[in-house]
Design an enzyme around this catalytic site. Structure first.
Site, PDB file in Angstrom:
ATOM      1  N   HIS A 341       0.901  -1.052  -0.066  1.00  0.00           N
ATOM      2  CA  HIS A 341       0.263  -0.026   0.048  1.00  0.00           C
ATOM      3  C   HIS A 341       0.958   1.266  -0.091  1.00  0.00           C
ATOM      4  O   HIS A 341       2.146   1.216   0.282  1.00  0.00           O
ATOM      5  CB  HIS A 341      -0.990   0.104   1.100  1.00  0.00           C
ATOM      6  CG  HIS A 341      -0.425  -0.041   2.478  1.00  0.00           C
ATOM      7  ND1 HIS A 341       0.269   1.159   3.175  1.00  0.00           N
ATOM      8  CD2 HIS A 341       0.016  -1.037   3.475  1.00  0.00           C
ATOM      9  CE1 HIS A 341       0.554   0.793   4.328  1.00  0.00           C
ATOM     10  NE2 HIS A 341       0.403  -0.489   4.726  1.00  0.00           N
ATOM     11  N   CYS A 357       2.819  -5.211   6.415  1.00  0.00           N
ATOM     12  CA  CYS A 357       2.670  -4.761   4.836  1.00  0.00           C
ATOM     13  C   CYS A 357       3.860  -4.144   4.064  1.00  0.00           C
ATOM     14  O   CYS A 357       4.938  -3.523   5.130  1.00  0.00           O
ATOM     15  CB  CYS A 357       1.477  -4.035   4.820  1.00  0.00           C
ATOM     16  SG  CYS A 357      -0.102  -4.549   5.003  1.00  0.00           S
TER      17      CYS A 357
END
Length: 410
Positions: A341, A357
């Site tokens: 992201h 992440c």
């Protein structure tokens, strides 16, 4: 004398029964544009009504002699036109076809876009019954080659970076031409669809579920031990929030096969590489998880979101909020704990800072989202070495490819 009487009779006939010529101008995925030409001097714009398979509708004036209406997947329409001449007389009727056939404008066009990894030539394979007149990408004219299944559209010229537009001009039976547009994306000379294609996959469906009142897709997926993305893909759900009581869902899992785009993340160097057809396209800096928060292995991109919302311990944090750390894009891994992201803290890129992440600059994650296919494999490694120019030189990819081959055989 007979000629004069014939002309007078024709004039009376047109005024009374057929004083408008109606033809189809263009057809898009949602709208139909008609051209209505009066054979008299109108005092006001004609009113255009249409009888359709589902009843009467009214066309909206869209310009000089142009009228449009929303297409309800009609195969035909019957135009009924009322106007007034300069004598304030009502004039009606059409002299064109009583029934306008829309099927000619709705034939399928199956397009596959491919970039040759060696020459970086763009090749678009088109399967269609239409006659293709010409095609271009931005200002680049493509060679149009007729094949037994349709056409090949080819150019060796380099395309401009990032967003491109492919315009295919087709000729219809009535001689009119129609333009069909597709959005493409080019990264370092490699061109694909904007936001990628769909990687081939196989499904294992083992049941069905009838949605109950108040249920959400996450609850249903959790009940059967599958991922929400599995249910989205199998049931072709564009919006996972749009399920309703009584809706029947197929329950199963999705397994992606080998596609054109691959992502490799190196935890040791905090770098991410994207490959196309086995060739290195570009390397990006990333922020990774603290310690071993992001375990090495093989994942797949199961979902891609623009301006994602963040759900943090039950709290909803809206998109683009300063405290929403997901940035402008989110690429969900097959393991729901992880994903790629953007970020609201660009100064953290290159550090070991996340909960697992992979974080990227917003511009970089938007580029990645625009280029890679849904279902692309993500290979996470942990080694102090450079990314190879050819993906086949990466041992982890070779092992992955052998596993995919076994999956196809079985």
């Amino acid at each position: 004398m007979k000629k004069i009487l014939s002309l007078i009779f024709l004039y009376i006939f047109l005024i009374t029964f057929g004083a408008h010529y109606v033809e189809i101008e263009t057809v898009t995925s949602t709208e139909v544009l008609l051209s209505v030409t009066p054979y008299y001097e109108p005092s006001i714009s004609p009113k255009v009504y249409l009888y359709t398979p589902t009843g009467f509708i009214i066309a909206r004036k869209a310009g000089n002699n142009l009228y449009e209406f929303r297409d309800g997947n009609y195969s035909w329409v019957i135009p009924i036109v009322y106007g007034k001449n300069n004598l304030n007389q009502i004039v009606t009727g059409v002299v064109s076809n009583v029934i306008l056939d829309l099927r000619e404008y709705k034939k399928s066009i199956n397009l596959k876009v491919y970039t040759d990894p060696e020459s970086k030539s763009l090749v678009a394979k088109v399967e269609t019954e239409y006659t293709i007149v010409k095609a271009k990408v931005d200002d680049i004219r493509l060679d149009v080659i007729k094949t037994s299944e349709g056409y090949l559209l080819i150019t060796k010229k380099p395309r401009k970076e990032f967003r491109n537009q492919l315009i295919i001009t087709i000729r219809l039976k009535n001689g009119k031409e129609k333009k069909v547009e597709y959005n493409l994306f080019t990264l370092n000379g490699f061109t694909t669809y904007l936001r990628g294609d769909f990687t081939p996959y196989i499904t294992n469906i083992f049941g069905t579920h009838t949605v109950k009142k108040g249920e959400i897709l996450w609850e249903i997926a959790n009940k059967y031990g599958v991922r929400t993305a599995d249910l989205q893909i199998i049931n072709k759900l564009e919006d996972p929030n749009k399920i309703y009581p009584g809706m029947k869902l197929k329950i199963g899992t999705v397994q992606f096969l080998e596609g054109l785009t691959t992502v490799v993340v190196n935890l040791s160097t905090s770098r991410l590489a994207v490959y196309y057809a086995g060739k290195l396209v570009k390397i990006f800096p990333v922020a990774i998880g603290r310690s071993d928060a992001t375990p090495p292995g093989i994942y797949w991109i199961l979902d891609k979101q623009i301006d994602p919302a963040l759900y943090w311990y039950g709290e909803y944090i809206p998109p683009r909020s300063p405290i929403n750390g997901l940035g402008t894009r989110f690429l969900q891994f097959s393991n729901p704990t992880y994903g790629i992201h953007g970020t609201t803290k660009p100064w953290e890129i290159g550090r070991r800072i996340s909960h697992g992440c992979i974080r990227m600059f917003n511009f970089d994650v938007e580029t990645l989202d625009a280029f890679v296919n849904l279902g692309s494999p993500v290979i996470v490694i942990k080694e102090y070495k450079n990314f190879p120019d050819n993906l086949s030189d990466l041992p982890e990819f070779t092992a992955f490819k052998e596993k995919m081959l076994l999956t196809k055989v079985n």
